[in-house]
Design a protein around this motif. Structure first.
Motif, PDB file in Angstrom:
ATOM      1  N   VAL A 172      44.993  45.608  38.017  1.00 22.27           N
ATOM      2  CA  VAL A 172      43.956  44.880  38.733  1.00 22.27           C
ATOM      3  C   VAL A 172      44.572  44.404  40.052  1.00 22.27           C
ATOM      4  CG1 VAL A 172      42.270  43.000  38.608  1.00 22.27           C
ATOM      5  CG2 VAL A 172      42.990  44.158  36.508  1.00 22.27           C
ATOM      6  N   VAL A 173      44.136  45.025  41.153  1.00 24.67           N
ATOM      7  CA  VAL A 173      44.726  44.767  42.466  1.00 24.67           C
ATOM      8  C   VAL A 173      43.636  44.515  43.510  1.00 24.67           C
ATOM      9  CG1 VAL A 173      46.817  46.126  42.010  1.00 24.67           C
ATOM     10  CG2 VAL A 173      44.834  47.235  43.015  1.00 24.67           C
ATOM     11  N   PRO A 174      43.979  43.822  44.612  1.00 22.93           N
ATOM     12  CA  PRO A 174      42.980  43.561  45.653  1.00 22.93           C
ATOM     13  C   PRO A 174      42.452  44.858  46.259  1.00 22.93           C
ATOM     14  CG  PRO A 174      44.954  42.243  46.027  1.00 22.93           C
ATOM     15  CD  PRO A 174      45.277  43.221  44.939  1.00 22.93           C
ATOM     16  N   VAL A 175      41.163  44.875  46.578  1.00 22.82           N
ATOM     17  CA  VAL A 175      40.583  46.071  47.198  1.00 22.82           C
ATOM     18  C   VAL A 175      41.144  46.290  48.593  1.00 22.82           C
ATOM     19  CG1 VAL A 175      38.471  45.915  45.835  1.00 22.82           C
ATOM     20  CG2 VAL A 175      38.502  44.955  48.135  1.00 22.82           C
ATOM     21  N   ALA A 176      41.713  45.239  49.188  1.00 24.63           N
ATOM     22  CA  ALA A 176      42.278  45.348  50.534  1.00 24.63           C
ATOM     23  C   ALA A 176      43.582  46.139  50.546  1.00 24.63           C
ATOM     24  CB  ALA A 176      42.522  43.953  51.107  1.00 24.63           C
ATOM     25  N   LEU A 206      37.508  43.550  31.618  1.00 24.31           N
ATOM     26  CA  LEU A 206      37.028  42.811  30.447  1.00 24.31           C
ATOM     27  C   LEU A 206      36.040  43.649  29.640  1.00 24.31           C
ATOM     28  CD1 LEU A 206      36.394  39.659  32.551  1.00 24.31           C
ATOM     29  CD2 LEU A 206      38.011  39.730  30.644  1.00 24.31           C
ATOM     30  N   GLY A 207      36.028  43.447  28.317  1.00 26.88           N
ATOM     31  CA  GLY A 207      35.029  44.087  27.471  1.00 26.88           C
ATOM     32  C   GLY A 207      35.185  45.588  27.334  1.00 26.88           C
ATOM     33  N   GLN A 208      36.392  46.080  27.465  1.00 19.50           N
ATOM     34  CA  GLN A 208      36.610  47.520  27.362  1.00 19.50           C
ATOM     35  C   GLN A 208      36.478  47.992  25.919  1.00 19.50           C
ATOM     36  OE1 GLN A 208      40.439  48.175  29.188  1.00 19.50           O
ATOM     37  NE2 GLN A 208      39.681  47.654  31.222  1.00 19.50           N
ATOM     38  N   ARG A 209      36.073  49.234  25.772  1.00 20.40           N
ATOM     39  CA  ARG A 209      35.898  49.842  24.445  1.00 20.40           C
ATOM     40  C   ARG A 209      37.194  49.756  23.652  1.00 20.40           C
ATOM     41  NH1 ARG A 209      33.531  55.293  25.284  1.00 20.40           N
ATOM     42  NH2 ARG A 209      31.594  54.142  25.321  1.00 20.40           N
ATOM     43  N   LYS A 210      38.298  50.084  24.302  1.00 16.67           N
ATOM     44  CA  LYS A 210      39.621  49.986  23.678  1.00 16.67           C
ATOM     45  C   LYS A 210      40.459  49.081  24.574  1.00 16.67           C
ATOM     46  CE  LYS A 210      43.685  52.629  22.399  1.00 16.67           C
ATOM     47  NZ  LYS A 210      44.387  53.882  22.526  1.00 16.67           N
ATOM     48  N   ARG A 211      40.992  48.016  24.024  1.00 19.61           N
ATOM     49  CA  ARG A 211      41.777  47.080  24.838  1.00 19.61           C
ATOM     50  C   ARG A 211      43.067  47.760  25.285  1.00 19.61           C
ATOM     51  NH1 ARG A 211      43.313  40.823  24.087  1.00 19.61           N
ATOM     52  NH2 ARG A 211      41.130  40.646  24.587  1.00 19.61           N
ATOM     53  N   LEU A 212      43.246  47.798  26.587  1.00 17.80           N
ATOM     54  CA  LEU A 212      44.447  48.397  27.170  1.00 17.80           C
ATOM     55  C   LEU A 212      45.338  47.292  27.723  1.00 17.80           C
ATOM     56  CD1 LEU A 212      42.738  51.292  29.172  1.00 17.80           C
ATOM     57  CD2 LEU A 212      43.854  51.436  26.936  1.00 17.80           C
ATOM     58  N   ARG A 213      46.645  47.546  27.730  1.00 16.85           N
ATOM     59  CA  ARG A 213      47.513  46.546  28.355  1.00 16.85           C
ATOM     60  C   ARG A 213      47.119  46.456  29.821  1.00 16.85           C
ATOM     61  NH1 ARG A 213      53.416  49.553  28.279  1.00 16.85           N
ATOM     62  NH2 ARG A 213      52.652  51.476  29.214  1.00 16.85           N
ATOM     63  N   THR A 214      47.214  45.240  30.339  1.00 19.76           N
ATOM     64  CA  THR A 214      46.683  44.946  31.669  1.00 19.76           C
ATOM     65  C   THR A 214      47.731  44.226  32.503  1.00 19.76           C
ATOM     66  OG1 THR A 214      44.451  44.783  30.761  1.00 19.76           O
ATOM     67  CG2 THR A 214      44.821  43.723  32.889  1.00 19.76           C
ATOM     68  N   VAL A 215      47.777  44.586  33.793  1.00 20.64           N
ATOM     69  CA  VAL A 215      48.647  43.907  34.743  1.00 20.64           C
ATOM     70  C   VAL A 215      47.776  43.430  35.898  1.00 20.64           C
ATOM     71  CG1 VAL A 215      50.688  44.072  36.220  1.00 20.64           C
ATOM     72  CG2 VAL A 215      50.580  45.412  34.100  1.00 20.64           C
ATOM     73  N   LEU A 216      47.859  42.147  36.189  1.00 21.08           N
ATOM     74  CA  LEU A 216      47.105  41.525  37.281  1.00 21.08           C
ATOM     75  C   LEU A 216      48.066  41.269  38.427  1.00 21.08           C
ATOM     76  CD1 LEU A 216      44.570  40.091  38.458  1.00 21.08           C
ATOM     77  CD2 LEU A 216      45.270  38.053  37.171  1.00 21.08           C
ATOM     78  N   ASP A 217      47.679  41.713  39.628  1.00 15.42           N
ATOM     79  CA  ASP A 217      48.539  41.502  40.786  1.00 15.42           C
ATOM     80  C   ASP A 217      48.762  40.009  41.015  1.00 15.42           C
ATOM     81  OD1 ASP A 217      49.973  42.636  43.173  1.00 15.42           O
ATOM     82  OD2 ASP A 217      48.529  41.343  44.195  1.00 15.42           O
ATOM     83  N   ALA A 218      50.005  39.660  41.314  1.00 19.16           N
ATOM     84  CA  ALA A 218      50.397  38.263  41.493  1.00 19.16           C
ATOM     85  C   ALA A 218      49.622  37.564  42.606  1.00 19.16           C
ATOM     86  CB  ALA A 218      51.902  38.187  41.765  1.00 19.16           C
ATOM     87  N   ILE A 242      52.069  44.026  41.916  1.00 17.61           N
ATOM     88  CA  ILE A 242      51.857  45.474  41.776  1.00 17.61           C
ATOM     89  C   ILE A 242      51.028  46.058  42.910  1.00 17.61           C
ATOM     90  CG2 ILE A 242      52.161  45.503  39.274  1.00 17.61           C
ATOM     91  CD1 ILE A 242      49.000  45.603  39.116  1.00 17.61           C
ATOM     92  N   GLY A 243      50.575  45.198  43.831  1.00 25.00           N
ATOM     93  CA  GLY A 243      49.771  45.671  44.954  1.00 25.00           C
ATOM     94  C   GLY A 243      50.621  45.786  46.204  1.00 25.00           C
ATOM     95  N   ARG A 244      50.162  46.609  47.132  1.00 26.10           N
ATOM     96  CA  ARG A 244      50.816  46.692  48.443  1.00 26.10           C
ATOM     97  C   ARG A 244      49.728  46.886  49.499  1.00 26.10           C
ATOM     98  NH1 ARG A 244      53.359  52.481  47.113  1.00 26.10           N
ATOM     99  NH2 ARG A 244      51.484  53.676  47.475  1.00 26.10           N
ATOM    100  N   ALA A 245      50.054  46.409  50.702  1.00 29.41           N
ATOM    101  CA  ALA A 245      49.066  46.460  51.788  1.00 29.41           C
ATOM    102  C   ALA A 245      48.862  47.869  52.309  1.00 29.41           C
ATOM    103  CB  ALA A 245      49.522  45.570  52.933  1.00 29.41           C
TER     104      ALA A 245
END
Length: 166
Positions: A71-75, A114-126, A163-166
């Motif tokens: 999960v990373v910024p759209v920017a 959220l609410g995925q059929r199968k819960r996957l491990r998730t990483v949220l950008d800091a 995990i995101g980069r500009a």
């Protein structure tokens, strides 16, 4: 014979149903999706009048053979090497879109963490931690959820990492 779709509470998506069941505060933002727009995330930011730094896209990657949500910024963009490192992996690549859709239960451009059929491990950008609230897909193109990054991380059991980069 085709499977009958599951009924959603009050017309919501699996993501909104999960948030409601968890008792988490959130806001739903709907907008008219333009199929010709080149970027789902940028379209959402423009339509809602929100900075692209606060609108996050949900990407599915394959890390050492295991599907992982980023999960990373759209920017910005996803740093695949950083994603692999965040989950203790060696190599990451974007997942096959059809596999991502089948596994999450959502269509590309509408995949919610959220609410995925199968819960996957998730990483949220800091970078999400810099905002009181962020927006993520509600599980349908043209529908976004606004919630605190802390609640998103808690409900998805996300690792928080750069995990995101500009």
């Amino acid at each position: 014979m085709a499977k009958k779709p599951k009924k959603q509470q009050s017309g919501g998506t699996p993501a909104t149903v999960a948030l409601t069941a968890a008792g988490v505060e959130f806001t739903v933002h709907a907008y008219d999706h333009d199929p010709a727009h080149p970027s789902y995330g940028e379209e959402a930011a423009e339509a809602m009048g929100v900075s692209p730094d606060r609108v996050f896209k949900t990407l599915v990657a394959d890390v050492d053979g295991a599907l992982t949500v980023a999960v990373v910024p759209v920017a910005g963009q996803l740093d695949l090497k950083a994603l692999a490192t965040a989950v203790g992996g060696k190599k990451a690549a974007m997942a096959d879109p059809t596999l991502a859709e089948r596994t999450t239960g959502y269509v590309r451009g509408g995949i919610s963490p959220l609410g995925q059929r199968k819960r996957l491990r998730t990483v949220l950008d800091a970078s999400a931690s810099a905002h009181a609230t962020i927006c993520v897909s509600a599980g349908r193109r043209g529908l976004e959820l606004e919630l605190s990054p802390e609640n998103l991380a808690k409900l998805t059991e996300a690792v928080i990492a750069p995990i995101g980069r500009a």
